[in-house]
Design a protein around this motif. Structure first.
Motif, PDB file in Angstrom:
ATOM      1  N   PHE A 193       0.820  -1.213   0.000  1.00  0.00           N
ATOM      2  CA  PHE A 193       0.000   0.000   0.000  1.00  0.00           C
ATOM      3  C   PHE A 193       0.854   1.263   0.000  1.00  0.00           C
ATOM      4  O   PHE A 193       0.669   2.174  -0.806  1.00  0.00           O
ATOM      5  N   ARG A 194       1.837   1.311   0.896  1.00  0.00           N
ATOM      6  CA  ARG A 194       2.544   2.570   1.180  1.00  0.00           C
ATOM      7  C   ARG A 194       3.923   2.654   0.539  1.00  0.00           C
ATOM      8  O   ARG A 194       4.497   3.732   0.404  1.00  0.00           O
ATOM      9  N   GLY A 195       4.487   1.478   0.209  1.00  0.00           N
ATOM     10  CA  GLY A 195       5.818   1.473  -0.368  1.00  0.00           C
ATOM     11  C   GLY A 195       6.923   1.393   0.655  1.00  0.00           C
ATOM     12  O   GLY A 195       8.098   1.261   0.303  1.00  0.00           O
ATOM     13  N   LYS A 196       6.565   1.453   1.940  1.00  0.00           N
ATOM     14  CA  LYS A 196       7.564   1.417   3.013  1.00  0.00           C
ATOM     15  C   LYS A 196       6.856   1.135   4.327  1.00  0.00           C
ATOM     16  O   LYS A 196       5.636   1.240   4.426  1.00  0.00           O
ATOM     17  N   LEU A 197       7.638   0.783   5.345  1.00  0.00           N
ATOM     18  CA  LEU A 197       7.110   0.693   6.697  1.00  0.00           C
ATOM     19  C   LEU A 197       7.279   2.047   7.379  1.00  0.00           C
ATOM     20  O   LEU A 197       8.219   2.783   7.081  1.00  0.00           O
ATOM     21  N   PRO A 198       6.385   2.397   8.311  1.00  0.00           N
ATOM     22  CA  PRO A 198       6.455   3.717   8.939  1.00  0.00           C
ATOM     23  C   PRO A 198       7.377   3.750  10.150  1.00  0.00           C
ATOM     24  O   PRO A 198       7.798   2.706  10.657  1.00  0.00           O
ATOM     25  N   ASP A 199       7.674   4.976  10.623  1.00  0.00           N
ATOM     26  CA  ASP A 199       8.250   5.137  11.950  1.00  0.00           C
ATOM     27  C   ASP A 199       7.226   5.926  12.770  1.00  0.00           C
ATOM     28  O   ASP A 199       6.222   6.398  12.231  1.00  0.00           O
ATOM     29  N   PRO A 200       7.444   6.086  14.084  1.00  0.00           N
ATOM     30  CA  PRO A 200       6.408   6.682  14.933  1.00  0.00           C
ATOM     31  C   PRO A 200       6.217   8.194  14.760  1.00  0.00           C
ATOM     32  O   PRO A 200       5.336   8.759  15.398  1.00  0.00           O
ATOM     33  N   GLU A 201       6.995   8.836  13.941  1.00  0.00           N
ATOM     34  CA  GLU A 201       6.943  10.298  13.893  1.00  0.00           C
ATOM     35  C   GLU A 201       5.567  10.820  13.533  1.00  0.00           C
ATOM     36  O   GLU A 201       5.049  11.745  14.175  1.00  0.00           O
ATOM     37  N   ALA A 202       4.943  10.245  12.507  1.00  0.00           N
ATOM     38  CA  ALA A 202       3.624  10.739  12.096  1.00  0.00           C
ATOM     39  C   ALA A 202       2.613  10.576  13.223  1.00  0.00           C
ATOM     40  O   ALA A 202       1.756  11.442  13.439  1.00  0.00           O
ATOM     41  N   MET A 203       2.695   9.464  13.962  1.00  0.00           N
ATOM     42  CA  MET A 203       1.779   9.244  15.076  1.00  0.00           C
ATOM     43  C   MET A 203       1.984  10.271  16.174  1.00  0.00           C
ATOM     44  O   MET A 203       1.023  10.833  16.711  1.00  0.00           O
ATOM     45  N   LEU A 204       3.221  10.553  16.532  1.00  0.00           N
ATOM     46  CA  LEU A 204       3.487  11.524  17.585  1.00  0.00           C
ATOM     47  C   LEU A 204       3.052  12.926  17.170  1.00  0.00           C
ATOM     48  O   LEU A 204       2.527  13.693  17.979  1.00  0.00           O
ATOM     49  N   LYS A 205       3.233  13.247  15.905  1.00  0.00           N
ATOM     50  CA  LYS A 205       2.768  14.553  15.417  1.00  0.00           C
ATOM     51  C   LYS A 205       1.249  14.620  15.479  1.00  0.00           C
ATOM     52  O   LYS A 205       0.675  15.636  15.880  1.00  0.00           O
ATOM     53  N   LYS A 206       0.584  13.545  15.081  1.00  0.00           N
ATOM     54  CA  LYS A 206      -0.878  13.522  15.108  1.00  0.00           C
ATOM     55  C   LYS A 206      -1.400  13.740  16.522  1.00  0.00           C
ATOM     56  O   LYS A 206      -2.395  14.438  16.738  1.00  0.00           O
ATOM     57  N   LYS A 207      -0.712  13.165  17.512  1.00  0.00           N
ATOM     58  CA  LYS A 207      -1.116  13.310  18.901  1.00  0.00           C
ATOM     59  C   LYS A 207      -0.716  14.661  19.502  1.00  0.00           C
ATOM     60  O   LYS A 207      -1.119  14.980  20.615  1.00  0.00           O
ATOM     61  N   GLY A 208       0.104  15.423  18.775  1.00  0.00           N
ATOM     62  CA  GLY A 208       0.583  16.677  19.347  1.00  0.00           C
ATOM     63  C   GLY A 208       1.689  16.477  20.354  1.00  0.00           C
ATOM     64  O   GLY A 208       1.896  17.309  21.239  1.00  0.00           O
ATOM     65  N   LEU A 209       2.426  15.367  20.229  1.00  0.00           N
ATOM     66  CA  LEU A 209       3.479  15.050  21.190  1.00  0.00           C
ATOM     67  C   LEU A 209       4.877  15.203  20.610  1.00  0.00           C
ATOM     68  O   LEU A 209       5.860  14.941  21.286  1.00  0.00           O
ATOM     69  N   ALA A 210       4.991  15.627  19.347  1.00  0.00           N
ATOM     70  CA  ALA A 210       6.313  15.787  18.741  1.00  0.00           C
ATOM     71  C   ALA A 210       6.240  16.835  17.649  1.00  0.00           C
ATOM     72  O   ALA A 210       5.199  17.052  17.032  1.00  0.00           O
ATOM     73  N   MET A 211       7.362  17.461  17.403  1.00  0.00           N
ATOM     74  CA  MET A 211       7.478  18.400  16.301  1.00  0.00           C
ATOM     75  C   MET A 211       8.020  17.658  15.083  1.00  0.00           C
ATOM     76  O   MET A 211       8.632  16.601  15.186  1.00  0.00           O
ATOM     77  N   VAL A 212       7.792  18.218  13.908  1.00  0.00           N
ATOM     78  CA  VAL A 212       8.292  17.604  12.685  1.00  0.00           C
ATOM     79  C   VAL A 212       9.798  17.407  12.791  1.00  0.00           C
ATOM     80  O   VAL A 212      10.540  18.297  13.193  1.00  0.00           O
ATOM     81  N   GLY A 213      10.254  16.191  12.479  1.00  0.00           N
ATOM     82  CA  GLY A 213      11.693  15.922  12.464  1.00  0.00           C
ATOM     83  C   GLY A 213      12.280  15.621  13.822  1.00  0.00           C
ATOM     84  O   GLY A 213      13.468  15.369  13.949  1.00  0.00           O
ATOM     85  N   GLU A 214      11.423  15.644  14.878  1.00  0.00           N
ATOM     86  CA  GLU A 214      11.972  15.429  16.220  1.00  0.00           C
ATOM     87  C   GLU A 214      12.434  13.994  16.430  1.00  0.00           C
ATOM     88  O   GLU A 214      13.368  13.722  17.154  1.00  0.00           O
TER      89      GLU A 214
END
Length: 697
Positions: free
Chosen positions: A670-691
Motif C-alpha cells: 500500500f505505502r511502499g515502506k514501513l512507517p516510523d512513529p513520527e507521524a503518530m506523535l505529530k498527530k497526537k501533538g506530542l512531537a514536532m516535525v523531524g523530532e
C-alpha cells in the motif's frame, strides 16, 4: 433422530432475508442442546479428516478443516452475540458452562495426533505443494495453531494445557459478567435540581431515559456507569462531590469485594497464563502472545510505549498546571484529582478554543454520523449502504443494512446496534455472524456473504429526540465501522484469513485509519448539521474543532499508555500474588500522575482478562496508530483525502486481503515502506516535525 435434527433449524439454517438468521425464532433455551449436537457434529467431521486413509493433501486436510464445524460456527455466532449484546441470567449461566466446554472441544482437536500428523506432513513439504500465497498462509496458520495449542507436547503436558485453557475460559466469562453486574446494579439517582448543576440538556435527556429504564421515580435522573453517561457527567457536573462519588464507582468496577470481585480472578488468570507459556516453551505469556505478531517481542513493545510515555507524561504535566490555575480561580487550592480533570479540561478547552463540548454536540447527530460513515465508504471504495426496514434483528434497536458494490451486487449485510442498555456489556466492538469466503459448503452454497455487526453504547435519547454524540462517540462509530469494512470488503478464498483474521497488532489499522475521515473538513461540513435548524456547523466552530484535535493529548495518552504498560508488565513478570499491589508498583515505577488513572484498571480491564484477545496486546492500538497515521499521510500527500489511486491501493492491499498475505508485505504494498512513529506523535501533538527518527513498527 440425527444430531442435526436436535438443533432448532433457526440456529443453523439461516433463511432470513439475504441469508440472515431468523433472530425472532431463536430462544435462549435452544442453545444448550444445540451446542451439544453441534459439538458432536464437529467431532465427527474432525475424526473423518484425521482418519482419512488417503495421503494428506491440502484439499482433503486443510480445506476440509476450513469448512468443518459450520453448525458449531453458526450456533456460536448467535450465542456469543447474545451473551455480549443482549444477555440475561439464563444466557450468563449458560456462558459459564459453554466457555470451558468449547475450550475442552478445541483442546481435543489440538491433541488429535492423527490430525496433526497430516497437517505436519503438509507443512514439512510445503514448498513442493504448489500453493498460492494465500494457501501457504492458511497452511501456516493451521500448523502454527496446532503447535501453539500443544500438539508437540507429551500427552501429560497436553492434558495439563487443556485443563489450563478450560479454566481460563471459565474465568474469562466470569470476569466479564462481574464487570457487567457492577455496571448494571450501580446508579446515582438524582431528583434535586441542584444536583443537575452544569449539566447540558442532552445529558439530562440521556439520564432521564436511564432513570426510566431502571424504574426510578418519575422526574428522576440517573448517572450510570455507561461511558456515554459517566464521562459527560464528569465533564459537565459542577457538583464536585457528585463527580467524586460517581468517579469512585466507575473505577471500582470489579473491585468491590464479594462474589463479583475480580482481583482473585486476575491472580488465577496470570498464574495460569504463565504456566501455559512455560509449557509451550516461552519465557512468559507476553513472549508467547507476541511470537506471531508484527511487534515480535515484549522489548519492541516496551520500547515504543516508553518512548511515547515520556512525551505524554511531560505533556500531561503542562496540562495539569493549567487545570490547577482554573481550580484556584474557583477557590479550590488542593491538587487536581482524577474526578476534576475532565471538568476543568472542558473549561480550559472553552477558554483556549472558545467552544465547548455542549456547543459541538447539537451538530453531531447519530443519524448524520452514520450517513457520514457510509458516504466515506462510498467515496473510497465505491460501495452503497442502504437500510432495510422491517427485518427483525436480535433486539428492536438493531438496524439492518444492505451493502452493494458499484454494479449493484450484494456484497455484505451490516447490522448496527448503537444504544446502551443494561443487557449489553460496556464498550464498543465489531463482530460477525458470518465471514466472507469462496469455498463450497456441504449445504451446496458456494462461499458465504459477510454478515457484520457493530455494537456501541451511546446514550439513548428521550422519545422523539435525536441521539446526539460527543466527538469521541463519533470517532468510536467511525472506528467500529472501519473494523466492519475490514470484514465487509474481504475478498479471500479461505475463511480463516477472512476480514479481521490478521495479527492483533495489525487488526486495528483499518479501524483507526478510518477515524481520520471523520474530521476531513468536507465531511464535517456536510454532515455536522444542527439537529434543530439543519444549518451546517459554522466555519468558525469547525476551525476551532480542527485546531483542538490534539487538546488534552497528554491526559489521553497517559490514560492509554499506562494501561498498556501494566498489561505488558503483568505478562512479562513472574507469579503475581497481589495484582493491585503490582499495578500500583508499576504505576509508581513509570511515574503515573496522581491526577490521572489508567483507562482500564486491572479489575475491569476486559480487553485483557475477559478472554485473552488483547492480553499482552493492549499496546496494539498504539502499534496500529503508528501505521494509521502514516497511512493517512499518504492521502494528505496527494492533497485529496479521497484520492482514487490511494483509495484503490488501500482497498486492494489492506481492507480486502485479510490475513491472506503477511501484514508487513500488505502495508508495504500500500505505502511502499514501513512507517516510523513520527507521524503518530505529530498527530497526537506530542512531537514536532523531524523530532524523532528511526523505526519501531
Amino acid at each position: 433422530m440425527t444430531m442435526a435434527s436436535q438443533i432448532n433449524p433457526a440456529l443453523v439454517e439461516w433463511s432470513g432475508p439475504n441469508g440472515l438468521p431468523r433472530f425472532e425464532s431463536v430462544r435462549d433455551e435452544d442453545f444448550g442442546q444445540a451446542f451439544d449436537a453441534a459439538l458432536k457434529l464437529h467431532d465427527a467431521e474432525i475424526d473423518s479428516i484425521a482418519n482419512n486413509t488417503e495421503a494428506a493433501s491440502f484439499s482433503n486436510t486443510i480445506k476440509a478443516l476450513e469448512i468443518a464445524g459450520d453448525e458449531l460456527s453458526r450456533v456460536s455466532a448467535l450465542f456469543w452475540n447474545r451473551a455480549g449484546a443482549h444477555t440475561n441470567d439464563a444466557i450468563q449461566a449458560l456462558e459459564r458452562e459453554i466457555a470451558p466446554k468449547m475450550s475442552r472441544h478445541y483442546s481435543r482437536i489440538a491433541m488429535n495426533e492423527g490430525l496433526f500428523r497430516r497437517v505436519d506432513s503438509l507443512w514439512e513439504k510445503r514448498q513442493e505443494l504448489g500453493l498460492t500465497v494465500e494457501e501457504m498462509r492458511v497452511l501456516e496458520r493451521h500448523w502454527k495453531g496446532f503447535v501453539r495449542a500443544g500438539a508437540k507436547l507429551s500427552r501429560e503436558q497436553q492434558e495439563r494445557l487443556a485443563s489450563i485453557n478450560e479454566t481460563l475460559a471459565g474465568l474469562g466469562a466470569q470476569f466479564g459478567q462481574n464487570v457487567l453486574g457492577d455496571e448494571k446494579d450501580w446508579s446515582l439517582v438524582l431528583t434535586d435540581e441542584q444536583d443537575l448543576a452544569g449539566l447540558p440538556g442532552f445529558l439530562k435527556d440521556a439520564m432521564s431515559a436511564a432513570a426510566r429504564e431502571r424504574s426510578a421515580p418519575e422526574g428522576a435522573y440517573a448517572v450510570t456507569l455507561s461511558r456515554s453517561i459517566i464521562e459527560p457527567f464528569l465533564t459537565f457536573s459542577s457538583r464536585r462531590d457528585l463527580r467524586e462519588k460517581a468517579f469512585h464507582a466507575w473505577v471500582k468496577r470489579g473491585e468491590n469485594g464479594g462474589e463479583r470481585d475480580n482481583v482473585a480472578i486476575v491472580r488465577q488468570v496470570l498464574a495460569l497464563r504463565l504456566e501455559k507459556a512455560k509449557l509451550l516453551g516461552y519465557e512468559n505469556f507476553a513472549a508467547y502472545k507476541l511470537d506471531d505478531t508484527m511487534a515480535k517481542t515484549p522489548a519492541n513493545v516496551n520500547n515504543l510505549l516508553m518512548k511515547v510515555w515520556a512525551k505524554a507524561r511531560s505533556k500531561a504535566s503542562e496540562e495539569e498546571a493549567s487545570l490547577q490555575g482554573l481550580m484556584a480561580e474557583d477557590g479550590i487550592n488542593g491538587k487536581v484529582q482524577p474526578w476534576d480533570w475532565r471538568y476543568y479540561a472542558e473549561k480550559l478547552r472553552e477558554r483556549m478554543f472558545d467552544f465547548s463540548e455542549s456547543e459541538l454536540k447539537p451538530y453531531l447527530q447519530l443519524e448524520k454520523i452514520i450517513e457520514a460513515c457510509f458516504d466515506v465508504a462510498h467515496r473510497l471504495f465505491g460501495i452503497t449502504i442502504t437500510e432495510t426496514k422491517g427485518i427483525a434483528a436480535y433486539h428492536p434497536d438493531v438496524r439492518v443494512f444492505e451493502v452493494r458494490d458499484a454494479e449493484g451486487t450484494l456484497k455484505a449485510m451490516f447490522l448496527g446496534d448503537y444504544f446502551a442498555r443494561s443487557s449489553k456489556r460496556s464498550g464498543a466492538w465489531m463482530s460477525s455472524f458470518q465471514s466472507q469466503h469462496k469455498l463450497p459448503l456441504k449445504n451446496g452454497a458456494e462461499g458465504e456473504l459477510p454478515i457484520i455487526y457493530n455494537v456501541c453504547n451511546f446514550a439513548k435519547p428521550a422519545p422523539g429526540k435525536p441521539a446526539l454524540l460527543s466527538l469521541d462517540d463519533a470517532r468510536t462509530l467511525f472506528h467500529e465501522f472501519g473494523h466492519g469494512l475490514h470484514g465487509m470488503l474481504s475478498d479471500v478464498t479461505y475463511p480463516s484469513v477472512s476480514g479481521t483474521g490478521v495479527s492483533r497488532d495489525f487488526v486495528e489499522l483499518p479501524s483507526q485509519l478510518y477515524e481520520h475521515w471523520l474530521t476531513v473538513p468536507e465531511i464535517l461540513t456536510r454532515y455536522a448539521v444542527h439537529y434543530e435548524t439543519g444549518e451546517p456547523m459554522p466555519k468558525a466552530l469547525l476551525d476551532k474543532v480542527l485546531a483542538a484535535r490534539t487538546f488534552n493529548a497528554g491526559f489521553n495518552t497517559v490514560e492509554f499508555t499506562s494501561s498498556a504498560l501494566v498489561d505488558m508488565a503483568f505478562h512479562t513478570r513472574g507469579a503475581v500474588d497481589d495484582p493491585m499491589k503490582v499495578q500500583a508498583q508499576i504505576l509508581s515505577e513509570i511515574g503515573m500522575p496522581s491526577s490521572i488513572v489508567m483507562r482500564h484498571a486491572t479489575p475491569h480491564f476486559q480487553h485483557v482478562f475477559s478472554g485473552d484477545g488483547y492480553s499482552a496486546g493492549y499496546y496494539s492500538y498504539m502499534w496500529s496508530e503508528v501505521l494509521d497515521a502514516d497511512a493517512f499521510a499518504a492521502f494528505e500527500e496527494t492533497g485529496n483525502a479521497f484520492d482514487p489511486v490511494m483509495a484503490r491501493k488501500l482497498k486492494n492491499n489492506i481492507y480486502s486481503v485479510g490475513g491472506s498475505i503477511d501484514p508487513e508485505e500488505a502495508y508495504k504494498a500500500f505505502r511502499g515502506k514501513l512507517p516510523d512513529p513520527e507521524a503518530m506523535l505529530k498527530k497526537k501533538g506530542l512531537a514536532m516535525v523531524g523530532e524523532l527518527s528511526g523505526s519501531d513498527a
